[in-house]
Design a protein around this motif. Structure first.
Motif, mmCIF file in Angstrom:
data_model
loop_
_atom_site.group_PDB
_atom_site.id
_atom_site.type_symbol
_atom_site.label_atom_id
_atom_site.label_comp_id
_atom_site.label_asym_id
_atom_site.label_seq_id
_atom_site.Cartn_x
_atom_site.Cartn_y
_atom_site.Cartn_z
ATOM 1 N N ILE A 194 4.925 1.446 3.954
ATOM 2 C CA ILE A 194 5.642 0.805 2.852
ATOM 3 C C ILE A 194 7.124 1.184 2.898
ATOM 4 C CG2 ILE A 194 5.900 0.747 0.331
ATOM 5 C CD1 ILE A 194 3.476 -0.857 1.381
ATOM 6 N N LYS A 195 7.429 2.441 3.163
ATOM 7 C CA LYS A 195 8.828 2.882 3.251
ATOM 8 C C LYS A 195 9.560 2.151 4.364
ATOM 9 C CE LYS A 195 7.957 7.358 1.186
ATOM 10 N NZ LYS A 195 7.685 8.770 1.387
ATOM 11 N N GLU A 196 8.882 1.917 5.483
ATOM 12 C CA GLU A 196 9.494 1.162 6.580
ATOM 13 C C GLU A 196 9.773 -0.284 6.166
ATOM 14 O OE1 GLU A 196 6.991 1.581 10.031
ATOM 15 O OE2 GLU A 196 7.284 3.741 10.098
ATOM 16 N N GLU A 213 4.101 -6.076 -0.963
ATOM 17 C CA GLU A 213 4.355 -5.010 0.013
ATOM 18 C C GLU A 213 3.053 -4.575 0.682
ATOM 19 O OE1 GLU A 213 8.197 -2.593 -1.707
ATOM 20 O OE2 GLU A 213 6.291 -2.358 -2.773
ATOM 21 N N MET A 266 1.832 4.742 2.739
ATOM 22 C CA MET A 266 3.151 4.844 2.106
ATOM 23 C C MET A 266 4.272 4.936 3.150
ATOM 24 S SD MET A 266 2.864 4.268 -0.995
ATOM 25 C CE MET A 266 4.580 4.586 -1.419
ATOM 26 N N THR A 267 4.001 5.525 4.297
ATOM 27 C CA THR A 267 4.989 5.538 5.377
ATOM 28 C C THR A 267 5.279 4.106 5.816
ATOM 29 O OG1 THR A 267 4.293 7.726 6.120
ATOM 30 C CG2 THR A 267 5.457 6.352 7.719
ATOM 31 N N ASN A 275 3.650 2.762 -7.263
ATOM 32 C CA ASN A 275 4.786 1.832 -7.401
ATOM 33 C C ASN A 275 4.953 0.925 -6.190
ATOM 34 O OD1 ASN A 275 5.596 2.673 -10.020
ATOM 35 N ND2 ASN A 275 6.527 4.490 -9.096
ATOM 36 N N VAL A 276 3.839 0.390 -5.731
ATOM 37 C CA VAL A 276 3.825 -0.522 -4.586
ATOM 38 C C VAL A 276 3.363 -1.891 -5.074
ATOM 39 C CG1 VAL A 276 2.754 -1.014 -2.352
ATOM 40 C CG2 VAL A 276 3.360 1.335 -2.956
ATOM 41 N N GLU A 293 -1.050 8.431 2.498
ATOM 42 C CA GLU A 293 0.212 8.941 3.041
ATOM 43 C C GLU A 293 0.727 8.041 4.172
ATOM 44 O OE1 GLU A 293 1.722 12.832 5.512
ATOM 45 O OE2 GLU A 293 0.165 13.118 3.994
ATOM 46 N N ASP A 294 -0.151 7.676 5.107
ATOM 47 C CA ASP A 294 0.250 6.791 6.201
ATOM 48 C C ASP A 294 0.582 5.396 5.677
ATOM 49 O OD1 ASP A 294 -0.050 8.825 8.033
ATOM 50 O OD2 ASP A 294 -2.018 8.149 8.737
ATOM 51 N N ARG A 345 10.436 -1.267 3.161
ATOM 52 C CA ARG A 345 11.509 -1.250 2.185
ATOM 53 C C ARG A 345 12.888 -0.968 2.787
ATOM 54 N NH1 ARG A 345 8.437 2.201 -2.588
ATOM 55 N NH2 ARG A 345 7.158 0.458 -3.349
ATOM 56 N N GLN A 346 12.917 -0.456 4.025
ATOM 57 C CA GLN A 346 14.188 -0.166 4.663
ATOM 58 C C GLN A 346 14.913 -1.482 4.966
ATOM 59 O OE1 GLN A 346 15.712 2.758 5.398
ATOM 60 N NE2 GLN A 346 14.067 3.767 4.297
#
Length: 112
Positions: A102-104, A20, A99-100, A15-16, A96-97, A106-107
């Protein structure tokens, strides 16, 4: 920037969005540039494909996925001192890294 079909499929399953992923890839490029500053060949910046009247463009890099694991491979062309030469750098990043990162992205920015 080129994103392989394998990576696009992985991005969809995570879901990226492609946008992004491009921002995350630029972050990888920035870290490669920063890490190079202490080396024998410090990098000056990315090489860009440029077009249009206003010098629109995108970084000359690729995001690919090896078929044997869950990693992504970033490879890009970087400028060195003389502005006409470039070098290619590659970096493997786990999903995993990635996605980390990507999460940053999205913040929401914290209020000042």
């Amino acid at each position: 920037m080129t994103i392989s079909e394998d990576v696009k499929a992985a991005l969809r399953s995570l879901n990226v969005s492609v946008d992004e992923a491009e921002v995350a890839a630029k972050g990888i490029a920035l870290s490669i540039i920063e890490e190079s500053q202490e080396s024998d060949t410090p990098l000056e910046g990315m090489v860009y494909n440029v077009w249009g009247l206003y010098n629109d463009g995108s970084p000359k890099c690729r995001l690919t996925a090896p078929h044997d694991d869950d990693n992504f491979v970033f490879s890009g062309q970087f400028r060195v001192e003389d502005e006409e030469s470039f070098v290619v750098r590659r970096q493997t990043i786990s999903q995993e890294d990635f996605m980390t990162a990507i999460k940053e992205i999205r913040q929401p920015p914290s209020p000042s």
